[in-house]
Design an enzyme around this catalytic site. Sequence first.
Site, mmCIF file in Angstrom:
data_model
loop_
_atom_site.group_PDB
_atom_site.id
_atom_site.type_symbol
_atom_site.label_atom_id
_atom_site.label_comp_id
_atom_site.label_asym_id
_atom_site.label_seq_id
_atom_site.Cartn_x
_atom_site.Cartn_y
_atom_site.Cartn_z
ATOM 1 N N ASP A 98 23.390 42.837 -48.031
ATOM 2 C CA ASP A 98 24.350 42.451 -49.074
ATOM 3 C C ASP A 98 23.974 43.128 -50.390
ATOM 4 O O ASP A 98 22.906 43.722 -50.486
ATOM 5 C CB ASP A 98 24.363 40.921 -49.240
ATOM 6 C CG ASP A 98 25.747 40.399 -49.619
ATOM 7 O OD1 ASP A 98 26.334 40.913 -50.589
ATOM 8 O OD2 ASP A 98 26.230 39.489 -48.929
ATOM 9 N N ASP B 93 30.934 33.908 -46.714
ATOM 10 C CA ASP B 93 30.423 35.260 -46.925
ATOM 11 C C ASP B 93 28.986 35.297 -46.414
ATOM 12 O O ASP B 93 28.055 34.819 -47.073
ATOM 13 C CB ASP B 93 30.486 35.612 -48.410
ATOM 14 C CG ASP B 93 30.323 37.103 -48.646
ATOM 15 O OD1 ASP B 93 30.115 37.853 -47.672
ATOM 16 O OD2 ASP B 93 30.418 37.527 -49.814
ATOM 17 N N ALA B 94 28.809 35.832 -45.215
ATOM 18 C CA ALA B 94 27.510 35.804 -44.540
ATOM 19 C C ALA B 94 27.103 37.194 -44.055
ATOM 20 O O ALA B 94 25.934 37.450 -43.814
ATOM 21 C CB ALA B 94 27.555 34.844 -43.362
ATOM 22 N N LYS B 95 28.075 38.090 -43.892
ATOM 23 C CA LYS B 95 27.821 39.484 -43.503
ATOM 24 C C LYS B 95 26.883 39.565 -42.306
ATOM 25 O O LYS B 95 25.973 40.392 -42.264
ATOM 26 C CB LYS B 95 27.294 40.288 -44.694
ATOM 27 C CG LYS B 95 28.290 40.321 -45.879
ATOM 28 C CD LYS B 95 27.843 41.258 -46.982
ATOM 29 C CE LYS B 95 28.835 41.346 -48.120
ATOM 30 N NZ LYS B 95 29.004 40.113 -48.921
ATOM 31 N N ARG B 96 27.097 38.717 -41.307
ATOM 32 C CA ARG B 96 26.268 38.721 -40.123
ATOM 33 C C ARG B 96 26.545 39.959 -39.276
ATOM 34 O O ARG B 96 27.629 40.571 -39.368
ATOM 35 C CB ARG B 96 26.532 37.463 -39.283
ATOM 36 C CG ARG B 96 26.262 36.141 -39.996
ATOM 37 C CD ARG B 96 24.872 36.038 -40.573
ATOM 38 N NE ARG B 96 24.541 34.671 -40.986
ATOM 39 C CZ ARG B 96 23.924 34.359 -42.114
ATOM 40 N NH1 ARG B 96 23.597 35.302 -42.987
ATOM 41 N NH2 ARG B 96 23.635 33.105 -42.394
#
Lengths: 271, 271
Positions: A98, B93-96
């Site tokens: 991020d 919003d974790a962008k895994r």
Amino acid sequence: MHFMTALRAAWQRNDSLLCVGLDPDPARFPAHLEHRPDAILEFCTGIVDATADLVCCFKPQIAYFAARRAEDQLEALITHIHAQHPGIPVILDAKRGDIGSTATQYAIEAFERFGADAITVNPYMGRDSVEPYLAYGDKGVILLCRTSNPGGSDLQFLDVGGGERLFECVARLVADEWNASGNCGLVVGATFPKEIACVRELVGDVPLLVPGIGAQGGDIAATVAAGRASDGTGLMINSSRAILYAGSGEGYAADARRVARETRDAINRHR
Amino acid sequence: MHFMTALRAAWQRNDSLLCVGLDPDPARFPAHLEHRPDAILEFCTGIVDATADLVCCFKPQIAYFAARRAEDQLEALITHIHAQHPGIPVILDAKRGDIGSTATQYAIEAFERFGADAITVNPYMGRDSVEPYLAYGDKGVILLCRTSNPGGSDLQFLDVGGGERLFECVARLVADEWNASGNCGLVVGATFPKEIACVRELVGDVPLLVPGIGAQGGDIAATVAAGRASDGTGLMINSSRAILYAGSGEGYAADARRVARETRDAINRHR
């Protein structure tokens, strides 16, 4: 202790390139652990205590804890490893990625809250998304490069110019720029030994975390031949399911130890 | 309700393309919230209740909760949004990004534990790392494409053949393959309006989540001109810090409302 110092010492002391991945799935736990409120922690400490003298590191996968609201058990597990098995580094497999301000929060989560010695990080967002982890200095930062899953080829295998593929570009960025403090590693899947060799060629002795042997089908001999560093170390070869679920009864930890020892020894026969 | 249905209804009902990002940093909270055990939840519900009629969605950033051992407050926050402001979708919003078996655990975390309506996902590991989220059908899956940070160019801007850049390849994969069920979106930073236009051209009316206005310097007029879909919607333009920390006193929520309204209206003037 610096992650790299601990890793090198563990490679020597335990004569092992084996990383045991802790991906606890309660549906596969032995019956005697069912309905225990801290079953995840009990299962994992059983595995850890049975294998700690056979590994170079442990790698808990955070998703298995987060899906079950068990962050407290992950905290307790890492505390247990550090207290009972000092010198064995813990890699938090989180694959975070991020912008810098958010990465700073993830670094606090991994290194301060959970006390991990290293974290896996996704490189897609580039340098400033990696810097907050690098800033810790003594912690390891292990970048995804060539992953072991089928879809890994969708982007990582693209030619980004002059015959260089995306995963090779990541390896080069790490070797030339991001690893200035010597605390980086790379994830390269055992299912792709030719690409392990490419990465080793690009990064010198940077440690490689190699998932994909066992359940995912990667070959140990090919992995070691392609990935070992100049001194015969340089690898953290991960096995999770094949060790965790080697047995399904009360003796599951002894079964895990047997398979962990066989795996370590199989790796060592090819070094 | 399907994420896309809820999003379209919220665009219309609130006449808004504004997404308020919930990145709670206790160091910046008003003094009256200091030392409260659930300060993060109180701060965020204050923001949510003051802005819910001005937004098309809310986007809590999980790192800010995880760094402070506040997952319980994140659960309570999303429950609060759904109960008090039904119809406003919540993007976690974790962008895994991980192999399928692990992605299944992250999907449980996001959709079942936290009750989010959508999640942000990193595409680096390819199709099978995205499928477990897509399998939910009614949930939104918002893939990183062209991110707003400086390092975004390190990989995303690479030419992957025939003049196509990596972020365009991701947009094309989503449009041609991954969005078969119509539940995908893409993240494209406001700091790169030319690239927003490229992505819009590639993906038709797929919704774009656009961070980077406000604190990160992106321009609203250029973002809207480049990114609006054929009907004038198609965007979730995120603002976090500029709204959350508009005021620093007891009236912080009213200050946030004023800035949220100004931002919504500024966006609408360019639609």
